[in-house]
Enzyme design. Structure first.
Site, mmCIF file in Angstrom:
data_model
loop_
_atom_site.group_PDB
_atom_site.id
_atom_site.type_symbol
_atom_site.label_atom_id
_atom_site.label_comp_id
_atom_site.label_asym_id
_atom_site.label_seq_id
_atom_site.Cartn_x
_atom_site.Cartn_y
_atom_site.Cartn_z
ATOM 1 N N ASN A 7 0.863 -1.179 0.000
ATOM 2 C CA ASN A 7 0.000 0.000 0.000
ATOM 3 C C ASN A 7 0.900 1.229 0.000
ATOM 4 O OD1 ASN A 7 -1.748 2.115 0.531
ATOM 5 N ND2 ASN A 7 -2.867 1.045 2.144
ATOM 6 N N ARG A 90 -2.480 -1.548 -3.746
ATOM 7 C CA ARG A 90 -3.491 -0.502 -3.697
ATOM 8 C C ARG A 90 -3.167 0.518 -4.794
ATOM 9 N NH1 ARG A 90 -3.404 4.846 -0.100
ATOM 10 N NH2 ARG A 90 -5.452 5.675 -0.639
ATOM 11 N N HIS A 179 -9.702 6.473 -1.186
ATOM 12 C CA HIS A 179 -9.659 5.732 0.082
ATOM 13 C C HIS A 179 -10.788 4.699 0.137
ATOM 14 C CE1 HIS A 179 -7.851 9.727 1.647
ATOM 15 N NE2 HIS A 179 -6.867 8.925 1.317
ATOM 16 N N GLY A 207 -5.790 10.651 7.620
ATOM 17 C CA GLY A 207 -4.370 10.339 7.599
ATOM 18 C C GLY A 207 -3.650 11.518 6.984
ATOM 19 N N GLY A 209 -3.670 11.867 3.851
ATOM 20 C CA GLY A 209 -4.821 12.176 3.014
ATOM 21 C C GLY A 209 -6.074 11.932 3.825
ATOM 22 N N ARG A 238 -2.285 18.837 1.235
ATOM 23 C CA ARG A 238 -3.259 19.223 0.220
ATOM 24 C C ARG A 238 -4.277 20.212 0.787
ATOM 25 N NH1 ARG A 238 -4.665 13.231 -1.596
ATOM 26 N NH2 ARG A 238 -3.288 12.731 0.147
ATOM 27 N N GLY A 327 -4.740 6.562 10.368
ATOM 28 C CA GLY A 327 -3.721 6.934 11.347
ATOM 29 C C GLY A 327 -4.141 8.017 12.317
ATOM 30 N N GLU A 381 -6.784 -1.894 5.322
ATOM 31 C CA GLU A 381 -6.835 -1.889 3.870
ATOM 32 C C GLU A 381 -6.081 -3.088 3.295
ATOM 33 O OE1 GLU A 381 -6.639 2.533 2.303
ATOM 34 O OE2 GLU A 381 -5.384 2.317 4.083
#
Length: 394
Positions: A7, A90, A179, A207, A209, A238, A327, A381
């Site tokens: 991932n 992923r 996600h 996380g 993201g 971002r 996270g 994931e």
């Protein structure tokens, strides 16, 4: 059958070696802060728990470190790479080309590359992970699992932009969502926990993201990320939601090139732009020491999440539970409290003591009188990817 799951995120590589179909975890690890001098390499088996801090310059070096650990005579879990039969990857953006897991071919790799402009922080790293894995594990079958697949159920009113119809019909400019592997996994786990015949829940993946998904009866109906994974919530680097006219102002008035704007909104903004830090652990530490920029950034972050909770509750005409995951969602009691405080109108009432408890299991952190459940559901994931890859090839 041994399945290695890779991932590759925007600044990290998570990996797990899983025996299927028993879903037995053989080993796991995380390479984080890739590119930094203090990159962290974690590696766990039943007998070993290692943590190294070292410079890891890029994803290729990070993946080579993972291979070295797996094969290490003393700490490893395999004797040669042939013991790994499948590698599940992923991949963030599959556009409309991929709604299911795919065996990786040259054509699939070309398509993943073609979508890199829509996920510039992820698809290039996902593709790099695939290419390096093919070199390191030449006999393993490589499978791609796409984040965008979970959002195929979005209704047209939610996924279509108010642009000329031609751009939707011919160019497929729409909300794709990201996600998805995480949202799918935690949604299913939350529904099993809640044991409701019908459900309206919001999953909050936080996380580096970040994204949120509204789901009715386990099917996604709205999502905070869109055509690319850059809008919506405030993220590590971002910008999230922004007035698009700012881009024209940067170009026309301040002399930015489009490439510079792209770099600005994807790699220099978000929490990094607000504080100078992209890691929330650093930001929380500084905020606790009185750093006003960090304190404001945390408040802005939580405020944006609150607004999406309100919007999705209205869109679904109800709310049974909100779910924190990933996270930050699983580990930051600060963010969870900031999000949930002063939300009693929505039936959200957080138990402060429960919120501070660390655990790796599904748990409630709401009060006994809270009408809306507040859940922490650890995402996995990697297991979801392994399950889908196994189902594809068997």
């Amino acid at each position: 059958m041994n399945i290695l799951v890779i991932n590759s995120g925007s600044s990290s590589i998570k990996f797990q070696l899983i025996e299927m179909p028993s879903e037995t975890l053989i080993c796991s690890g995380l390479v984080e802060r890739i590119g930094a001098e203090d990159a962290i390499l974690n590696y766990k088996t039943k007998q070993i728990d290692l943590k190294h801090v070292e410079h890891i310059k890029d994803y290729k070096e990070g993946l080579k470190k993972i291979e070295d650990l797996l094969l290490d005579p003393e700490q490893g879990v395999i004797k040669n790479t042939d013991e790994i039969e499948i590698i599940g990857h992923r991949v963030v953006h599959g556009g409309n080309s991929f709604s299911d897991p795919k065996l990786i071919t040259d054509t699939v790799k070309q398509d993943i590359k073609a979508y890199s402009s829509l996920a510039p922080l992820h698809n290039p790293n996902n593709l790099q992970g695939i290419i390096v894995a093919e070199q390191l594990f030449p006999k393993a079958k490589q499978v791609a699992i796409f984040d965008t697949a979970f959002f195929q159920t979005l209704p047209e009113k939610a996924k279509k932009y108010a642009l000329p119809n031609q751009l939707y019909n011919e160019e497929q400019i729409q909300v794709y969502g990201f996600h998805g592997t995480s949202h799918k996994y935690v949604t299913e786990k939350a529904l099993a926990y809640l044991n409701l015949k019908s459900s309206k829940i919001i999953t909050i993946h936080l996380g580096n993201g970040c994204s949120m998904t509204a789901s009715i009866n386990g099917k996604s109906v709205d999502h905070s990320l869109g055509f690319t994974p850059s809008n919506g919530l405030i993220m590590g680097t971002r910008v999230g939601d922004i007035d698009h006219a700012i881009i024209f102002y940067l170009v026309d008035k301040l002399g930015y090139t489009l490439q510079e704007v792209n770099h600005l909104v994807n790699k220099q903004s978000g929490m990094l732009g607000l504080t100078g830090y992209s890691d929330l652990r650093d930001i929380e530490r500084e905020a606790g020491s009185g750093n006003k920029d960090c304190q404001l950034a945390l408040a802005m972050n939580a405020y944006r999440i609150k607004k999406y909770i309100g919007a999705y509750t209205a869109a679904m005409n109800g709310l049974d539970a909100i779910v924190f995951t990933a996270g930050i969602g699983e580990n930051s009691s600060v963010i969870r409290q900031l999000v949930c405080e002063d939300m009693d109108y929505f039936g959200i009432d957080i138990n402060i003591a429960k919120n501070e408890i660390r655990s790796k299991t599904i748990r409630e952190i709401n009060t006994a009188t809270s009408r809306t459940k507040i859940l922490i559901v650890p995402t996995n994931e990697e297991l979801e990817i392994a399950k889908q890859a196994f189902q594809l090839l068997t």
